[in-house]
Design an enzyme around this catalytic site. Structure first.
Site, short mmCIF file in Angstrom:
data_model
loop_
_atom_site.label_atom_id
_atom_site.label_comp_id
_atom_site.label_asym_id
_atom_site.label_seq_id
_atom_site.Cartn_x
_atom_site.Cartn_y
_atom_site.Cartn_z
N SER A 150 0.99 -1.02 0.11
CA SER A 150 0.13 0.05 -0.20
C SER A 150 0.75 1.32 0.04
O SER A 150 1.99 1.19 0.62
CB SER A 150 -1.03 0.04 1.11
OG SER A 150 -1.48 1.30 1.31
N TYR A 178 -2.18 6.03 -4.85
CA TYR A 178 -3.45 6.83 -5.14
C TYR A 178 -2.70 8.05 -5.98
O TYR A 178 -1.76 8.32 -5.56
CB TYR A 178 -3.97 7.55 -3.96
CG TYR A 178 -4.80 6.37 -2.98
CD1 TYR A 178 -5.99 5.90 -3.58
CD2 TYR A 178 -4.29 5.59 -2.02
CE1 TYR A 178 -6.65 4.84 -2.94
CE2 TYR A 178 -4.76 4.78 -1.19
CZ TYR A 178 -6.14 4.04 -1.62
OH TYR A 178 -6.66 3.36 -0.99
N THR A 204 -5.23 2.78 -7.82
CA THR A 204 -6.59 2.46 -7.14
C THR A 204 -7.40 3.69 -7.53
O THR A 204 -7.07 4.72 -7.41
CB THR A 204 -6.35 2.43 -5.45
OG1 THR A 204 -5.45 1.33 -5.17
CG2 THR A 204 -7.66 2.19 -5.01
N LYS A 278 -6.92 -0.85 -10.13
CA LYS A 278 -7.52 -1.51 -9.09
C LYS A 278 -8.97 -0.85 -8.62
O LYS A 278 -8.99 0.56 -8.33
CB LYS A 278 -6.82 -1.72 -7.92
CG LYS A 278 -7.42 -2.30 -6.63
CD LYS A 278 -6.46 -2.35 -5.57
CE LYS A 278 -7.06 -3.11 -4.25
NZ LYS A 278 -7.88 -2.16 -3.35
N HIS A 302 -13.24 -2.60 -2.90
CA HIS A 302 -12.30 -2.24 -1.91
C HIS A 302 -12.92 -2.91 -0.58
O HIS A 302 -12.62 -2.34 0.54
CB HIS A 302 -12.59 -0.66 -1.72
CG HIS A 302 -11.35 0.28 -1.33
ND1 HIS A 302 -10.58 0.87 -2.19
CD2 HIS A 302 -10.55 0.27 -0.08
CE1 HIS A 302 -9.44 1.53 -1.59
NE2 HIS A 302 -9.56 1.14 -0.31
C1 LIG Z 1 -7.47 -2.27 6.53
C2 LIG Z 1 -7.50 -2.15 5.17
C3 LIG Z 1 -6.68 -1.25 4.49
C4 LIG Z 1 -6.72 -1.08 3.17
N1 LIG Z 1 -5.90 -0.18 2.49
C5 LIG Z 1 -5.82 0.03 1.09
C6 LIG Z 1 -5.13 0.76 0.44
O1 LIG Z 1 -4.19 1.51 1.09
N2 LIG Z 1 -4.99 0.77 -0.89
C7 LIG Z 1 -6.00 0.15 -1.68
O2 LIG Z 1 -5.80 0.09 -2.92
N3 LIG Z 1 -6.86 -0.82 -0.93
C8 LIG Z 1 -6.86 -0.83 0.40
N4 LIG Z 1 -7.64 -1.82 0.76
C9 LIG Z 1 -8.59 -2.69 0.05
C10 LIG Z 1 -7.87 -3.91 -0.12
O3 LIG Z 1 -6.81 -3.70 -1.13
C11 LIG Z 1 -8.63 -4.98 -0.92
O4 LIG Z 1 -9.39 -4.37 -2.00
C12 LIG Z 1 -9.68 -5.50 -0.05
O5 LIG Z 1 -9.29 -5.62 1.58
C13 LIG Z 1 -10.15 -6.86 -0.36
O6 LIG Z 1 -11.38 -7.42 0.34
P1 LIG Z 1 -11.03 -8.52 1.75
O7 LIG Z 1 -10.50 -7.81 2.79
O8 LIG Z 1 -12.53 -8.94 1.86
O9 LIG Z 1 -10.31 -9.49 1.15
C14 LIG Z 1 -7.61 -1.87 2.25
C15 LIG Z 1 -8.42 -2.88 3.04
C16 LIG Z 1 -8.45 -3.05 4.10
C17 LIG Z 1 -8.99 -3.97 5.07
#
Ligand SMILES: Cc1cc2nc3c(=O)[nH]c(=O)nc-3n(C[C@H](O)[C@H](O)[C@H](O)COP(=O)(O)O)c2cc1C
Length: 412
Positions: A150, A178, A204, A278, A302
């Protein structure tokens, strides 16, 4: 917030995997004297599934931190349905097919991977464990899983790369971005990622603004100052607009710099790395991604953290796969918790899957060892699901489960 004792820095890699027959055989010994041991006992058995890891993490993490990691947007309908979307699909199996020599290998952006599981980009992982992203990176490398770091990581991107790149059999290493209004800073960040050895950029595109995170707000979660997005230090924030009466703080200020398709072209123009998008959910956006030179798309809502009531990704994937028609990889994330979920995603045409929260749960439970355990469980389950559905390879899964035998969406 519950505090953990200070953990020592991680050095070297995890010991190689054992070859025992048990599911989710852990990737070796403990990650350090202070990492909580992932040990089973009659009173506290080893997590047998990703759901067990989630349950244990609920007892490990402070309630407000848990709300940050596990929570979704608004009423969390999409969050719940992401898991249910995969569960609703029924696997129609074949028997008596030759299985010897089967494997989970896939090819992705010119590389052969041991299996199609990557870790999704997730911010602020040190909130879950003092080793944060470094532990996640080690576990990914040891388990041959890809890692998408990330942009809001709490570890320097160079350190994560150093821990990962030397490991033979590692998966791909990608950096998530981002679009930042400070373009000079962004250019510098991209150059740092390139120099460190990242192999692709993941832009993203589904979060120009944060979703309505009710669970998180109810919990009163505030990130303590020591947990910083260290790779973003030094970026300039745009000056706030002088709003006139009737103007919106969102549309006339914050979103003035929101990215558009032109910015995708700009990003491509400043990097030699492939750029994946994404957060693609609509087939028309998938076609636009292709027209704008994306190297791949990730079907994602997301993890249900942005706009609640978006459909689950299991339902969104087929139309995007169809729109792309094999011209670039289509990855998917959201709610993947079982090897059967991975198999279903692959059968529906995904090139690979990303896993989010379960990795945080493993991290909270036992640092690098916990993440390795989660990844190992998922891969072992995938192998068993392949064998039991008559698929020697994941390519076969596509044809046999979707066309030959039907992958049906059965309503419970
Ligand atoms: C705590 C947390 C932080 C996240 N931070 C980001 C991020 O910084 N950038 C991003 O593109 N997606 C972020 N996401 C989304 C994840 O990349 C991903 O799309 C999502 O968690 C997938 O679903 P799942 O948790 O059900 O497996 C985050 C998700 C969580 C749970």
């Amino acid at each position: 917030m519950k505090q953990r004792p200070h953990a020592p820095p991680l050095r070297g890699s995890l010991p190689p995997e054992g070859a025992g027959p048990a599911l989710g055989r852990p990737g070796g010994g403990p990650t350090g004297p202070h990492a909580p041991p992932l040990r089973g006992s009659p009173a506290n058995p080893l997590p047998a599934t990703l759901a067990d890891h989630a349950e244990r993490a609920r007892q490990t993490l402070a309630p407000d931190v848990l709300a940050y990691f596990d929570g979704g947007a608004a009423d969390e309908i999409t969050l719940r349905e992401n898991e249910q979307g995969w569960q609703r699909l029924r696997l129609c199996t074949r028997v008596l097919r030759p299985l010897a020599g089967g494997h989970t290998r896939v090819s992705l952006l010119g590389r052969t991977l041991a299996h199609p599981i990557l870790v999704a980009p997730m911010a602020y992982q040190r909130l879950a464990h003092p080793h944060g992203e470094l532990a996640t990176a080690l576990a990914c490398a040891a388990q041959g899983a890809g890692l998408v770091l990330s942009t809001q990581a709490t570890a320097p991107l160079e350190e994560v790369a150093r821990l990962t790149l030397d490991e033979a059999g590692r998966g791909p290493l990608w950096f998530q971005l981002y679009l930042l209004p400070d373009r000079d800073f962004m250019r510098g960040l991209v150059q740092r990622a390139e120099a460190a050895g990242y192999e692709a950029l993941v832009l993203t595109v589904d979060a120009p603004v944060q979703g309505v995170r009710d669970r998180e707000r109810r919990s009163g979660h505030r990130r303590p100052a020591q947990f910083q997005a260290v790779n973003l230090i030094g970026r300039k924030l745009p000056p706030r607009m002088d709003l006139q009466a009737g103007q919106s703080a969102l549309f006339d200020d914050l979103l003035v710099h929101a990215p558009t398709w032109e910015d995708v072209a700009w990003l491509r123009s400043i990097t030699r790395l492939p750029v994946l998008l994404k957060g693609i959910t609509h087939p028309d956006d998938a076609r636009l991604a292709l027209e704008h030179g994306a190297a791949g798309v990730i079907v994602s809502n997301h993890g249900g953290r942005t706009l609640d009531t978006q459909p689950p990704t299991a339902e969104l994937l087929p139309a995007v796969v169809q729109a792309i028609g094999g011209r670039m990889p289509v990855l998917v994330d959201g709610g993947i918790r079982r090897g059967t979920d991975v198999l279903k995603a692959m059968a529906l045409g995904a090139s690979a899957v990303l896993v989010g929260r379960p990795v945080i749960h493993g991290l909270a439970n036992a640092g690098a060892q916990g993440v390795a355990h989660v990844l190992r469980l998922l891969r072992d389950e995938l192998e068993i699901a392949m064998a039991l559905s008559g698929c020697r390879t994941l390519e076969q899964a596509g044809t046999s489960l979707t066309k030959g035998a039907r992958l049906e969406a059965g309503r419970p």
